[in-house]
Design a protein around this motif. Structure first.
Motif, mmCIF file in Angstrom:
data_model
loop_
_atom_site.group_PDB
_atom_site.id
_atom_site.type_symbol
_atom_site.label_atom_id
_atom_site.label_comp_id
_atom_site.label_asym_id
_atom_site.label_seq_id
_atom_site.Cartn_x
_atom_site.Cartn_y
_atom_site.Cartn_z
ATOM 1 N N GLY A 98 0.804 -1.222 0.000
ATOM 2 C CA GLY A 98 0.000 0.000 0.000
ATOM 3 C C GLY A 98 0.837 1.271 0.000
ATOM 4 N N PRO A 99 1.708 1.463 1.019
ATOM 5 C CA PRO A 99 2.547 2.668 1.023
ATOM 6 C C PRO A 99 3.438 2.778 -0.211
ATOM 7 C CG PRO A 99 2.573 1.611 3.178
ATOM 8 C CD PRO A 99 1.848 0.676 2.253
ATOM 9 N N LEU A 100 3.932 1.651 -0.713
ATOM 10 C CA LEU A 100 4.754 1.705 -1.924
ATOM 11 C C LEU A 100 3.951 2.220 -3.117
ATOM 12 C CD1 LEU A 100 6.825 -1.602 -1.615
ATOM 13 C CD2 LEU A 100 7.644 0.751 -1.343
ATOM 14 N N THR A 101 2.652 1.919 -3.129
ATOM 15 C CA THR A 101 1.793 2.444 -4.190
ATOM 16 C C THR A 101 1.680 3.964 -4.091
ATOM 17 O OG1 THR A 101 0.531 0.384 -4.252
ATOM 18 C CG2 THR A 101 -0.503 2.327 -5.217
ATOM 19 N N ASN A 102 1.556 4.493 -2.865
ATOM 20 C CA ASN A 102 1.533 5.944 -2.684
ATOM 21 C C ASN A 102 2.843 6.574 -3.148
ATOM 22 O OD1 ASN A 102 -0.325 5.105 0.083
ATOM 23 N ND2 ASN A 102 -1.115 6.662 -1.320
ATOM 24 N N VAL A 103 3.949 5.915 -2.857
ATOM 25 C CA VAL A 103 5.249 6.421 -3.307
ATOM 26 C C VAL A 103 5.306 6.453 -4.826
ATOM 27 C CG1 VAL A 103 7.724 5.936 -3.378
ATOM 28 C CG2 VAL A 103 6.479 5.675 -1.230
ATOM 29 N N LEU A 104 4.863 5.374 -5.458
ATOM 30 C CA LEU A 104 4.871 5.316 -6.921
ATOM 31 C C LEU A 104 3.966 6.382 -7.514
ATOM 32 C CD1 LEU A 104 5.709 3.936 -9.534
ATOM 33 C CD2 LEU A 104 3.831 2.313 -9.217
ATOM 34 N N PHE A 105 2.792 6.581 -6.908
ATOM 35 C CA PHE A 105 1.873 7.605 -7.407
ATOM 36 C C PHE A 105 2.493 8.990 -7.267
ATOM 37 C CE2 PHE A 105 -2.868 9.020 -7.293
ATOM 38 C CZ PHE A 105 -2.842 9.199 -8.667
ATOM 39 N N ALA A 106 3.208 9.232 -6.159
ATOM 40 C CA ALA A 106 3.886 10.518 -5.971
ATOM 41 C C ALA A 106 4.957 10.726 -7.033
ATOM 42 C CB ALA A 106 4.494 10.588 -4.572
ATOM 43 N N VAL A 107 5.684 9.679 -7.356
ATOM 44 C CA VAL A 107 6.722 9.785 -8.393
ATOM 45 C C VAL A 107 6.098 10.106 -9.744
ATOM 46 C CG1 VAL A 107 8.458 8.478 -9.681
ATOM 47 C CG2 VAL A 107 8.354 8.295 -7.186
ATOM 48 N N VAL A 108 4.961 9.455 -10.055
ATOM 49 C CA VAL A 108 4.279 9.715 -11.326
ATOM 50 C C VAL A 108 3.773 11.159 -11.382
ATOM 51 C CG1 VAL A 108 2.257 9.120 -12.723
ATOM 52 C CG2 VAL A 108 3.661 7.311 -11.707
ATOM 53 N N LEU A 109 3.187 11.632 -10.277
ATOM 54 C CA LEU A 109 2.648 12.990 -10.248
ATOM 55 C C LEU A 109 3.746 14.040 -10.365
ATOM 56 C CD1 LEU A 109 0.007 12.601 -7.388
ATOM 57 C CD2 LEU A 109 -0.499 13.016 -9.803
ATOM 58 N N THR A 110 4.905 13.753 -9.814
ATOM 59 C CA THR A 110 5.993 14.744 -9.836
ATOM 60 C C THR A 110 6.909 14.588 -11.045
ATOM 61 O OG1 THR A 110 7.373 13.312 -8.435
ATOM 62 C CG2 THR A 110 6.020 14.977 -7.331
#
Length: 268
Positions: free
Chosen positions: A132-144
């Motif tokens: 779950g948290p790794l998904t948030n990290v990946l989403f943050a990387v995609v957004l930035t």
């Protein structure tokens, strides 16, 4: 389970597709300044994007659990990305959204019920929690990515700010949920490696872990340290504090700002 039933269990929910559509249309409206209130478009973009991230977070837990041995995941509807399937609409979706509206904290709130007894191996249990948290990290990387790839040169400030604020929510969610506190995914990562006695002692505190963490954030010194860490991570991804601050201000388009965490949100 028959093949047609398995396919139905993994068919993407129309609710999730509608959220993605709202996210895309509102992003276009922010970019084009196509509505009377750009702030409202930012609000729609961030809220829909945040719910999408919650769905992806819980989907990651469920998908890893499925491949780790819990074959009941599909029948529970967790693989459809339907936000209404993730335990409780108020506690899993409504409460996190409330904290986003109140002041820009990405509060992890969704949950999937995993039948842990079906899963063998401590590493598998840890990976399920970490997904779950790794998904948030990946989403943050995609957004930035548009920031650190230089794709936003000349882009409207409102669009940059909306992306920055949504990325901030992902970073806060990843950090908070990675803490080794009972009830959070960070504790779920280390729990399989603890003795049975320690697990029994920690179990009664699990329902209150998130509330305890949020209570600590009300302490000014803790709050400053936490958001300094968030800002440092975003700066490393070429997102400035001004952009996240402006994103928050645009998101809160209503005339009267609510009291609460928004009053101590330390982005300047």
């Amino acid at each position: 389970m028959t093949a047609p039933a398995a396919r139905r269990d993994q068919r993407v929910s129309p609710v999730f597709l509608a959220l993605v559509a709202i996210m895309g249309v509102s992003a276009w409206a922010v970019w084009k300044d196509a509505v009377a209130s750009t702030g409202f478009a930012v609000f729609l973009f961030v809220v829909s994007g945040w719910i999408v991230s919650l769905c992806l977070h819980e989907y990651a837990h469920a998908r890893v659990a499925l491949h780790s041995g819990d074959l009941t995941i599909g029948a529970k509807g967790y693989l459809t990305l339907n936000p209404l399937r993730y335990t409780h609409p108020l506690l899993s979706i409504g409460l996190p959204l409330l904290f986003v509206v109140m002041g820009g904290i990405g509060l992890p709130g969704g949950a999937v019920f995993i039948e842990r007894h079906r899963i063998q191996g401590r590493w598998k249990h840890s990976l399920i929690s970490a997904a779950g948290p790794l998904t948030n990290v990946l989403f943050a990387v995609v957004l930035t990515a548009p920031f650190w790839l230089g794709w936003l040169d000349g882009a409207p400030l409102e669009f940059r700010a909306a992306l920055a604020f949504l990325a901030l929510l992902q970073v806060t969610a990843a950090l908070l949920n990675s803490l080794p506190v009972p009830g959070l995914d960070g504790y779920g990562v280390i729990e399989p490696w603890l003795s049975s006695g320690v697990r029994r002692q920690a179990e009664p505190f699990a329902p209150f872990g998130l509330l305890a963490v949020f209570g600590l954030l009300w302490i000014p010194e803790v709050n400053v340290v936490f958001f300094d860490a968030v800002d440092a991570m975003l700066r490393a991804l070429d997102v400035s504090e001004y952009e996240t601050w402006y994103g928050l201000e645009s998101f809160r388009f209503w005339p009267e700002q609510p009291s609460g965490p928004a009053d101590w949100f330390p982005v300047h």
